[in-house]
Write a protein that holds these residues in place. Structure first.
Motif, PDB file in Angstrom:
ATOM      1  N   THR A   1       0.834  -1.210   0.000  1.00 46.54           N
ATOM      2  CA  THR A   1       0.000   0.000   0.000  1.00 46.54           C
ATOM      3  C   THR A   1       0.864   1.253   0.000  1.00 46.54           C
ATOM      4  OG1 THR A   1      -1.694  -1.184   1.252  1.00 46.54           O
ATOM      5  CG2 THR A   1      -1.840   1.210   1.223  1.00 46.54           C
ATOM      6  N   LEU A   2       1.897   1.234   0.815  1.00 45.29           N
ATOM      7  CA  LEU A   2       2.819   2.378   0.879  1.00 45.29           C
ATOM      8  C   LEU A   2       3.464   2.634  -0.478  1.00 45.29           C
ATOM      9  CD1 LEU A   2       4.264   4.447   2.656  1.00 45.29           C
ATOM     10  CD2 LEU A   2       5.895   2.671   3.291  1.00 45.29           C
ATOM     11  N   HIS A   3       3.908   1.590  -1.131  1.00 48.55           N
ATOM     12  CA  HIS A   3       4.518   1.763  -2.460  1.00 48.55           C
ATOM     13  C   HIS A   3       3.473   2.220  -3.486  1.00 48.55           C
ATOM     14  CE1 HIS A   3       8.127  -1.072  -1.487  1.00 48.55           C
ATOM     15  NE2 HIS A   3       8.151   0.065  -0.832  1.00 48.55           N
TER      16      HIS A   3
ATOM     17  N   PRO B   1      -4.255  -1.152  -7.240  1.00 48.03           N
ATOM     18  CA  PRO B   1      -3.527  -2.307  -7.799  1.00 48.03           C
ATOM     19  C   PRO B   1      -2.447  -2.830  -6.865  1.00 48.03           C
ATOM     20  CG  PRO B   1      -3.859  -0.646  -9.484  1.00 48.03           C
ATOM     21  CD  PRO B   1      -4.279  -0.017  -8.191  1.00 48.03           C
ATOM     22  N   HIS B   2      -1.692  -1.920  -6.242  1.00 47.96           N
ATOM     23  CA  HIS B   2      -0.668  -2.358  -5.295  1.00 47.96           C
ATOM     24  C   HIS B   2      -1.306  -2.949  -4.040  1.00 47.96           C
ATOM     25  CE1 HIS B   2       1.797   0.218  -7.840  1.00 47.96           C
ATOM     26  NE2 HIS B   2       2.851  -0.379  -7.334  1.00 47.96           N
TER      27      HIS B   2
ATOM     28  N   PHE C   1      -4.081  -4.644  -3.819  1.00 49.29           N
ATOM     29  CA  PHE C   1      -4.527  -6.019  -4.080  1.00 49.29           C
ATOM     30  C   PHE C   1      -3.341  -6.958  -4.284  1.00 49.29           C
ATOM     31  CE2 PHE C   1      -8.729  -4.286  -4.405  1.00 49.29           C
ATOM     32  CZ  PHE C   1      -9.518  -5.343  -3.968  1.00 49.29           C
ATOM     33  N   THR C   2      -2.240  -6.431  -4.803  1.00 50.44           N
ATOM     34  CA  THR C   2      -1.032  -7.255  -4.843  1.00 50.44           C
ATOM     35  C   THR C   2      -0.603  -7.619  -3.424  1.00 50.44           C
ATOM     36  OG1 THR C   2      -0.308  -6.215  -6.891  1.00 50.44           O
ATOM     37  CG2 THR C   2       1.367  -7.337  -5.602  1.00 50.44           C
ATOM     38  N   GLY C   3      -0.637  -6.614  -2.541  1.00 50.23           N
ATOM     39  CA  GLY C   3      -0.284  -6.881  -1.145  1.00 50.23           C
ATOM     40  C   GLY C   3      -1.248  -7.854  -0.482  1.00 50.23           C
ATOM     41  N   LEU C   4      -2.544  -7.734  -0.798  1.00 54.36           N
ATOM     42  CA  LEU C   4      -3.522  -8.659  -0.224  1.00 54.36           C
ATOM     43  C   LEU C   4      -3.253 -10.092  -0.689  1.00 54.36           C
ATOM     44  CD1 LEU C   4      -6.790  -6.550  -0.616  1.00 54.36           C
ATOM     45  CD2 LEU C   4      -5.585  -7.065   1.501  1.00 54.36           C
ATOM     46  N   THR C   5      -2.926 -10.248  -1.974  1.00 55.91           N
ATOM     47  CA  THR C   5      -2.650 -11.597  -2.497  1.00 55.91           C
ATOM     48  C   THR C   5      -1.415 -12.199  -1.848  1.00 55.91           C
ATOM     49  OG1 THR C   5      -3.581 -10.877  -4.608  1.00 55.91           O
ATOM     50  CG2 THR C   5      -2.333 -12.925  -4.605  1.00 55.91           C
ATOM     51  N   VAL C   6      -0.348 -11.399  -1.769  1.00 57.07           N
ATOM     52  CA  VAL C   6       0.878 -11.892  -1.126  1.00 57.07           C
ATOM     53  C   VAL C   6       0.623 -12.151   0.358  1.00 57.07           C
ATOM     54  CG1 VAL C   6       3.267 -11.340  -0.586  1.00 57.07           C
ATOM     55  CG2 VAL C   6       2.333 -10.711  -2.803  1.00 57.07           C
ATOM     56  N   GLY C   7      -0.106 -11.206   0.986  1.00 61.31           N
ATOM     57  CA  GLY C   7      -0.384 -11.340   2.411  1.00 61.31           C
ATOM     58  C   GLY C   7      -1.183 -12.590   2.735  1.00 61.31           C
ATOM     59  N   MET C   8      -2.086 -12.968   1.849  1.00 62.00           N
ATOM     60  CA  MET C   8      -2.870 -14.177   2.095  1.00 62.00           C
ATOM     61  C   MET C   8      -1.968 -15.414   2.103  1.00 62.00           C
ATOM     62  SD  MET C   8      -5.624 -15.728   2.764  1.00 62.00           S
ATOM     63  CE  MET C   8      -7.053 -14.665   2.511  1.00 62.00           C
ATOM     64  N   GLY C   9      -1.038 -15.465   1.173  1.00 63.91           N
ATOM     65  CA  GLY C   9      -0.121 -16.598   1.152  1.00 63.91           C
ATOM     66  C   GLY C   9       0.728 -16.672   2.418  1.00 63.91           C
ATOM     67  N   VAL C  10       1.257 -15.521   2.851  1.00 62.81           N
ATOM     68  CA  VAL C  10       2.079 -15.505   4.067  1.00 62.81           C
ATOM     69  C   VAL C  10       1.216 -15.816   5.298  1.00 62.81           C
ATOM     70  CG1 VAL C  10       3.671 -14.132   5.450  1.00 62.81           C
ATOM     71  CG2 VAL C  10       3.604 -13.823   2.985  1.00 62.81           C
ATOM     72  N   ALA C  11      -0.039 -15.387   5.258  1.00 60.85           N
ATOM     73  CA  ALA C  11      -0.940 -15.665   6.389  1.00 60.85           C
ATOM     74  C   ALA C  11      -1.134 -17.169   6.565  1.00 60.85           C
ATOM     75  CB  ALA C  11      -2.277 -14.974   6.161  1.00 60.85           C
ATOM     76  N   TRP C  12      -1.268 -17.907   5.461  1.00 63.47           N
ATOM     77  CA  TRP C  12      -1.418 -19.366   5.564  1.00 63.47           C
ATOM     78  C   TRP C  12      -0.165 -19.998   6.141  1.00 63.47           C
ATOM     79  CZ3 TRP C  12      -5.398 -22.414   5.761  1.00 63.47           C
ATOM     80  CH2 TRP C  12      -6.602 -22.016   5.179  1.00 63.47           C
ATOM     81  N   VAL C  13       1.009 -19.524   5.693  1.00 66.50           N
ATOM     82  CA  VAL C  13       2.263 -20.052   6.235  1.00 66.50           C
ATOM     83  C   VAL C  13       2.316 -19.815   7.744  1.00 66.50           C
ATOM     84  CG1 VAL C  13       4.767 -19.809   6.204  1.00 66.50           C
ATOM     85  CG2 VAL C  13       3.494 -19.736   4.068  1.00 66.50           C
ATOM     86  N   SER C  14       1.962 -18.611   8.168  1.00 64.40           N
ATOM     87  CA  SER C  14       2.009 -18.268   9.588  1.00 64.40           C
ATOM     88  C   SER C  14       0.998 -19.083  10.378  1.00 64.40           C
ATOM     89  CB  SER C  14       1.727 -16.766   9.762  1.00 64.40           C
ATOM     90  OG  SER C  14       2.591 -15.991   8.960  1.00 64.40           O
ATOM     91  N   LEU C  15      -0.201 -19.230   9.823  1.00 66.84           N
ATOM     92  CA  LEU C  15      -1.254 -19.970  10.533  1.00 66.84           C
ATOM     93  C   LEU C  15      -0.846 -21.421  10.764  1.00 66.84           C
ATOM     94  CD1 LEU C  15      -4.200 -20.246  11.584  1.00 66.84           C
ATOM     95  CD2 LEU C  15      -4.818 -20.918   9.258  1.00 66.84           C
ATOM     96  N   ILE C  16      -0.337 -22.059   9.727  1.00 62.45           N
ATOM     97  CA  ILE C  16       0.017 -23.479   9.862  1.00 62.45           C
ATOM     98  C   ILE C  16       1.137 -23.652  10.884  1.00 62.45           C
ATOM     99  CG2 ILE C  16       0.915 -25.466   8.634  1.00 62.45           C
ATOM    100  CD1 ILE C  16      -2.008 -24.668   8.005  1.00 62.45           C
TER     101      ILE C  16
END
Length: 292
Positions: free
Chosen positions: A170-172, A206-207, A209-224
């Motif tokens: 978002t910042l970028h 656009p940035h 939603f890119t962050g949301l997509t990346v964040g979702m992947g990292v969120a799954w890694v963190s959750l597991i």
């Protein structure tokens, strides 16, 4: 002077060209070819997996204890008929939803504000850069001390995993907005609130939603990771419990389910991005999958 800054047109100022004869059919063929390549790739992967387990390959990487695709499929049919397994799935989905939603609610406004106000960025960014490289698994002991229940600890770790990619993107996104748009809006009488609503937010989408997509992947890694260490339910706990009980088919089933759930959640974000940004080639930045 009328203050009308409705973002009905793309920020780039250009409308997509009209479709040419045959273009739709060509696009359909490309889509079919893409689907065919994807299905072929999955088929080859399953065939390689089957052969490796059938002949128990031992080429330094050992497949002697790896279950075959058929064994995993048989175990999946049994597991999906078990209410306890469905409860594991529901618990993980609930945790990922809570942690990810909280991260988006906090990170998007904060990222826009940091991009807009330099003093705020100077004050917050160093803290973000210190905390951001800390992996989620390293937060587990601290979150257990911070929060009164394991459930809140797991949601907090999931929140952290998705927070930083969303914030940084978002910042970028705000930083990439053309300053001429801000000056033009100012010259038309836009106040700070109008700039946020009609310039910074749509310009950074656009940035975001890119962050949301990346964040979702990292969120799954963190959750597991959190569920494996301190959870009582969830797919991560199911997979770790299967490892402890030497149930190889359940281990692979848990891994595949994590992948499918992650793929589905990222796909939902992409669909939402296309719905929110009809003026933009929203899929282009999302496909690039910027790194956190």
């Amino acid at each position: 002077m009328t203050k009308n800054f409705a973002p009905s047109l793309p920020l780039s100022g250009s409308l997509p060209p009209p479709a040419r004869p045959g273009e739709g059919w060509g696009g359909g063929r490309l889509q079919l070819r893409s689907w065919a390549l994807g299905i072929t790739s999955l088929g080859l992967f399953l065939a390689a997996w089957h052969l490796a387990t059938l002949y128990r390959l031992d080429l330094h990487v050992r497949f002697g204890n790896v279950p075959s695709p058929e064994a995993v499929l048989r175990r999946a049919l049994v597991a999906f008929a078990d209410p306890r397994f469905l409860e594991h799935i529901a618990m993980s989905v609930q945790r990922i939803g809570a942690g990810f939603a909280l991260a988006a609610i906090v990170a998007v406004p904060l990222g826009i504000a940091m991009g807009r106000f330099a003093p705020l960025r100077s004050a917050v960014y160093p803290v973000v850069e210190v905390l951001r490289p800390i992996p989620a698994i390293a937060w587990v002991p601290m979150s257990i001390m911070l929060w009164p229940s394991n459930e809140e600890s797991i949601v907090f770790i999931t929140f952290l995993g998705s927070f930083f990619p969303i914030l940084i993107n978002t910042l970028h996104g705000v930083a990439a907005i053309d300053p001429a748009l801000v000056r033009a809006s100012r010259s038309l009488g836009a106040g700070e609130a109008a700039l946020f609503r009609h310039v910074f937010l749509p310009g950074a989408l656009p940035h975001i939603f890119t962050g949301l997509t990346v964040g979702m992947g990292v969120a799954w890694v963190s959750l597991i990771a959190a569920e494996m260490i301190s959870g009582q339910f969830g797919i991560g706990y199911f997979t770790w419990e299967a490892y402890a009980l030497v149930q190889y088919a359940d281990i692979v089933l848990g891994m595949l389910l994590i992948g499918v759930l992650g793929l589905a959640s990222s796909g939902l974000i992409r669909l939402l991005g296309r719905a929110v940004m009809p003026w933009s080639t929203a899929s282009a930045p999302l496909r690039r999958e910027a790194r956190p």
